[in-house]
Design a protein around this motif. Structure first.
Motif, PDB file in Angstrom:
ATOM      1  N   GLU A 238      17.268-103.862 -24.924  1.00  0.00           N
ATOM      2  CA  GLU A 238      17.168-105.046 -25.766  1.00  0.00           C
ATOM      3  C   GLU A 238      18.411-105.152 -26.648  1.00  0.00           C
ATOM      4  N   ALA A 239      18.669-106.349 -27.137  1.00  0.00           N
ATOM      5  CA  ALA A 239      19.885-106.586 -27.913  1.00  0.00           C
ATOM      6  C   ALA A 239      19.825-105.976 -29.308  1.00  0.00           C
ATOM      7  N   VAL A 240      18.674-106.090 -29.973  1.00  0.00           N
ATOM      8  CA  VAL A 240      18.583-105.601 -31.353  1.00  0.00           C
ATOM      9  C   VAL A 240      17.286-104.839 -31.598  1.00  0.00           C
TER      10      VAL A 240
ATOM     11  N   GLU B  44      11.931-104.931 -31.440  1.00  0.00           N
ATOM     12  CA  GLU B  44      12.983-104.707 -30.458  1.00  0.00           C
ATOM     13  C   GLU B  44      12.979-105.914 -29.540  1.00  0.00           C
TER      14      GLU B  44
ATOM     15  N   PRO C 100      15.538-109.788 -28.457  1.00  0.00           N
ATOM     16  CA  PRO C 100      16.788-110.546 -28.438  1.00  0.00           C
ATOM     17  C   PRO C 100      17.349-110.726 -29.839  1.00  0.00           C
ATOM     18  N   TYR C 101      18.588-111.188 -29.902  1.00  0.00           N
ATOM     19  CA  TYR C 101      19.199-111.479 -31.195  1.00  0.00           C
ATOM     20  C   TYR C 101      18.330-112.469 -31.957  1.00  0.00           C
ATOM     21  N   ILE C 102      18.150-112.213 -33.260  1.00  0.00           N
ATOM     22  CA  ILE C 102      17.417-113.113 -34.142  1.00  0.00           C
ATOM     23  C   ILE C 102      18.151-113.194 -35.468  1.00  0.00           C
ATOM     24  N   ASP C 103      17.910-114.296 -36.167  1.00  0.00           N
ATOM     25  CA  ASP C 103      18.466-114.487 -37.506  1.00  0.00           C
ATOM     26  C   ASP C 103      17.421-114.003 -38.506  1.00  0.00           C
TER      27      ASP C 103
ATOM     28  N   TYR D 186      19.006-103.720 -39.423  1.00  0.00           N
ATOM     29  CA  TYR D 186      19.237-104.559 -38.252  1.00  0.00           C
ATOM     30  C   TYR D 186      20.259-103.841 -37.389  1.00  0.00           C
TER      31      TYR D 186
ATOM     32  N   ASP E  32      22.307-103.731 -34.014  1.00  0.00           N
ATOM     33  CA  ASP E  32      22.823-104.447 -32.854  1.00  0.00           C
ATOM     34  C   ASP E  32      23.166-103.392 -31.799  1.00  0.00           C
ATOM     35  N   GLN E  33      22.335-103.309 -30.771  1.00  0.00           N
ATOM     36  CA  GLN E  33      22.510-102.265 -29.763  1.00  0.00           C
ATOM     37  C   GLN E  33      23.634-102.579 -28.776  1.00  0.00           C
TER      38      GLN E  33
ATOM     39  N   ASP F  82      26.635-104.315 -29.698  1.00  0.00           N
ATOM     40  CA  ASP F  82      27.894-104.067 -30.418  1.00  0.00           C
ATOM     41  C   ASP F  82      27.889-102.744 -31.183  1.00  0.00           C
TER      42      ASP F  82
END
Length: 107
Positions: A2-4, A42, A44-47, A69, A71-72, A74
């Motif tokens: 997952e992204a984050v 865990e 997708p990217y979220i604000d 937060y 970021d997996q 970056d």
């Protein structure tokens, strides 16, 4: 992968504040009990900033919290510290956090 990942520990939310926050919260994994909120996400990217704004606005005067937060993609960690009426963000070197956990666990 997952992204984050997002982990939060927030203290000082009334049941009424929790009801308002829950209605627009971007996380699907959370536990609210005894005026405390724990988040484990865990995906997708979220604000997270609208969520942080709501928490800071609605928490008790002596409320406090933090949100990590990760970021997996970056390989970056932003730590948000929350208190009544405001939050602040700080970039943290993720290697320092991982190494500290590694040292504390004795592995």
């Amino acid at each position: 992968m997952e992204a984050v990942r997002v982990y939060a520990d927030i203290h000082g939310l009334s049941p009424e504040a929790w009801a308002e926050i829950r209605a627009s919260m971007p996380f699907d994994q959370s536990v609210y009990k005894d005026r405390n909120l724990a988040v484990d996400f865990e995906g997708p990217y979220i604000d997270v900033e609208p969520f942080l704004n709501d928490v800071a606005r609605l928490m008790d005067a002596d409320g406090w919290g933090k949100l990590d937060y990760i970021d997996q993609i970056d390989y970056a960690l932003t730590r948000y510290v929350i208190k009544k009426g405001e939050w602040k963000a700080k970039d943290v070197l993720i290697d320092n956090v991982v190494e500290k956990v590694h040292q504390e666990s004795g592995v």
